[in-house]
Design an enzyme around this catalytic site. Sequence first.
Site, PDB file in Angstrom:
ATOM      1  N   LYS A 204       0.877  -0.998   0.158  1.00 36.10           N
ATOM      2  CA  LYS A 204       0.012  -0.034   0.001  1.00 36.10           C
ATOM      3  C   LYS A 204       0.823   1.228  -0.101  1.00 36.10           C
ATOM      4  CE  LYS A 204      -3.615   2.085   2.660  1.00 36.10           C
ATOM      5  NZ  LYS A 204      -4.630   2.195   3.757  1.00 36.10           N
ATOM      6  N   GLU A 210      10.600  -4.747   4.566  1.00 38.87           N
ATOM      7  CA  GLU A 210      10.639  -5.971   3.956  1.00 38.87           C
ATOM      8  C   GLU A 210      10.357  -6.165   2.906  1.00 38.87           C
ATOM      9  OE1 GLU A 210       8.944  -4.819   6.587  1.00 38.87           O
ATOM     10  OE2 GLU A 210       9.172  -6.341   8.659  1.00 38.87           O
ATOM     11  N   GLY A 265      -5.104  -2.023   5.007  1.00 35.59           N
ATOM     12  CA  GLY A 265      -4.171  -3.450   4.428  1.00 35.59           C
ATOM     13  C   GLY A 265      -4.965  -4.667   4.656  1.00 35.59           C
ATOM     14  N   ARG A 266      -5.254  -4.597   5.907  1.00 35.20           N
ATOM     15  CA  ARG A 266      -5.916  -6.094   6.140  1.00 35.20           C
ATOM     16  C   ARG A 266      -7.400  -6.199   5.614  1.00 35.20           C
ATOM     17  NH1 ARG A 266      -5.079  -2.836  10.307  1.00 35.20           N
ATOM     18  NH2 ARG A 266      -6.568  -2.457  11.780  1.00 35.20           N
ATOM     19  N   GLU A 351      -5.054  -7.209  14.687  1.00 30.06           N
ATOM     20  CA  GLU A 351      -4.728  -6.108  14.473  1.00 30.06           C
ATOM     21  C   GLU A 351      -5.765  -4.842  14.788  1.00 30.06           C
ATOM     22  OE1 GLU A 351      -1.864  -6.062  11.273  1.00 30.06           O
ATOM     23  OE2 GLU A 351      -2.480  -4.284  10.765  1.00 30.06           O
ATOM     24  N   HIS A 382      -5.363 -33.984  16.995  1.00 25.34           N
ATOM     25  CA  HIS A 382      -4.331 -34.681  17.692  1.00 25.34           C
ATOM     26  C   HIS A 382      -3.222 -33.968  18.358  1.00 25.34           C
ATOM     27  CE1 HIS A 382      -5.979 -38.349  15.633  1.00 25.34           C
ATOM     28  NE2 HIS A 382      -6.504 -37.315  14.994  1.00 25.34           N
ATOM     29  N   LYS A 514       7.627  -0.786  12.313  1.00 28.55           N
ATOM     30  CA  LYS A 514       8.136  -0.487  10.992  1.00 28.55           C
ATOM     31  C   LYS A 514       9.540   0.415  11.128  1.00 28.55           C
ATOM     32  CE  LYS A 514       4.339  -1.309   7.706  1.00 28.55           C
ATOM     33  NZ  LYS A 514       3.646  -0.658   6.834  1.00 28.55           N
TER      34      LYS A 514
HETATM   35  C1  G6Q Z   1      -2.657  -3.928   7.721  1.00 28.02           C
HETATM   36  C2  G6Q Z   1      -1.428  -3.321   8.364  1.00 28.02           C
HETATM   37  C3  G6Q Z   1      -0.192  -4.135   7.777  1.00 28.02           C
HETATM   38  C4  G6Q Z   1       0.317  -3.890   6.437  1.00 28.02           C
HETATM   39  C5  G6Q Z   1       1.784  -4.092   6.191  1.00 28.02           C
HETATM   40  C6  G6Q Z   1       2.169  -4.079   4.637  1.00 28.02           C
HETATM   41  O1  G6Q Z   1      -3.697  -3.575   7.993  1.00 28.02           O
HETATM   42  O2  G6Q Z   1      -1.389  -1.905   8.286  1.00 28.02           O
HETATM   43  O3  G6Q Z   1       0.011  -5.489   8.003  1.00 28.02           O
HETATM   44  O4  G6Q Z   1      -0.556  -4.273   5.480  1.00 28.02           O
HETATM   45  O5  G6Q Z   1       2.515  -3.621   7.111  1.00 28.02           O
HETATM   46  O6  G6Q Z   1       2.108  -2.772   4.535  1.00 28.02           O
HETATM   47  P1  G6Q Z   1       2.340  -2.072   3.038  1.00 28.02           P
HETATM   48  O7  G6Q Z   1       0.935  -2.751   2.242  1.00 28.02           O
HETATM   49  O8  G6Q Z   1       2.293  -0.650   3.111  1.00 28.02           O
HETATM   50  O9  G6Q Z   1       3.504  -2.614   2.543  1.00 28.02           O
END
Ligand code: G6Q
Length: 552
Positions: A204, A210, A265-266, A351, A382, A514
């Site tokens: 996003k 990462e 994001g989620r 989250e 199990h 982050k």
């Molecule tokens: C989701 C969070 C988090 C995010 C990641 C990746 O709701 O904000 O999990 O999606 O940190 O972020 P970017 O999409 O900005 O790389």
Amino acid sequence: MSTDAWKKLQAHFETVADLHMRDLFEEDGNRSAEFSCSLGDLLVDYSKNRVTRETIELLLELAEEAGVFRRRDEMFSGRRINSTEDRAVLHTALRNRSGNPVEVEGQAGDVMEGVGRVLEKMRQFCEGVHTGQWRGYTDSKITDIVSIGIGGSALGPLMVTEALKPYARSGLKIHFVSNVDGTDVVETVKDLDAESTLFVVVSKTFTTEETLANALSARAWFLERVGDSSAVAKHFVAVSVNEEAVTEFGIDPANMFEFWDWVGGRYSIWGAVGLPIALYVGMDHFESMLEGAHEMDRHFQDAEPGENIPLLLGLLGIWYNNFFDMPTHAVFPYDQYLRHLPAYLQQLDMESCGKSVTAAGQPVEGNTGMILWGGPGTDGQHAYFQLLHQGTSIVPADFIAFAESQNPLGDHHEKLLANFFAQTEALMLGRGEEEARQDLLADVEQGRLAAERVEELLPHKVFAGNRPSNSIFMRRLDPHALGVLLAMYEHKVFVQGCIWGINPYDQWGVQLGKTLASRVFKDLQDESPVSTHDSSTNALLNHYKKLRREIE
Ligand code: G6Q
């Protein structure tokens, strides 16, 4: 909490806390029908919960008092309910199939125009890849998609592509890279052919360390094999809201799939972040998933409170977490294709609801976000199910299953479902002392057990029961059903957030993560001893530096 409904629930709790579900079922032969609701072929049986009709009525009163319905309408109509980030929350617009316009508060124009444009661009692109119109730099057809992203930009596509594997286009494989541990990217690309691999970089913000590290390494791997940087355009596309950063990275903005800051994001799989899904299963199946989610959106908006599935599930969560003090919740899909669902829901729920101040910045009263965990049945039976049956912690759980197997194989599916049904029944009923004694005596009679061991073993064979679960049953795990299911959980989270008065749409803890590592990363750039942290962190850093010297 000091609201009227909360106080009434507290008083009611004292009168029902010790009731055993076994007795509730005996008293009311109609209990299952009374505590079930449905949408299409989705049946949610919540009768195996420690509730009476009065409990549900009081919980619904709580929802009303907490303003859940008003907040719901505000969310759907584009109000900026994500107050700490001053954003609207409109993932529902990404799957709005009604033809009605949607506007963001304070912003002119219908967002559906952009939503439709991006879906169309995704369709064109997917068709290009599938038909071979879009080819690699040497004219090879694309055979492998590598999706690079993390968190909300990874868990959804990973979970959905696995869930919809039976719908995958033939000739296309999908891979995911999320961890900054180099092992992830190295292991993923090592057997791939650069000429037929397409990288989809999903971020996003396009600033997540990462993802950028993995994307840079993927590009380096690609260029090592190709040697011509102009070939990158055919092999790297991006999904982001940040065109500037995408361009700076070297991806042509024409190959960027856009979304907007009003999609968290989620909550983002319903639009461009779903590109890896659409590539893998085709745009028709992707849109069928949107249809399913939209159906659940309509249900959440229109169904009577007493029949409203996400509302009831959210309220049951509150009942256990805040009144019974049961702080965890488990999800057990009895479907191997849903093996990543618990991890996806873990992010969605934890989250969103892992907050300790209200939206107004005041400390919350009582528990908020539950610890969500789980795994596919029957494997868990199990392993950790022992604790569910006989442990001192009680874990309310969702059991999910489908009538139709996607891989009919002898009697496997009947065996799978037999376990699904049997577990919730056993958790609810338990096994009393007398029943356990009779079983042991039967063993004595058949010469399998010495008579004097009966009383010694008895306490170990007793199951208290009264352990709550929801049974969530659908016809088949197809794209539409998956959309229904995922939207159901999204709205459940929303309901809980409303009751606790928190903002389920921000994630400052993730933001912190982050930035935290960057300072330490600087400390690792040279050999000098570190002394600027606490003594433990200093010692650990210096120990690592010593080992690093030895390794080099
Ligand atoms: C989701 C969070 C988090 C995010 C990641 C990746 O709701 O904000 O999990 O999606 O940190 O972020 P970017 O999409 O900005 O790389």
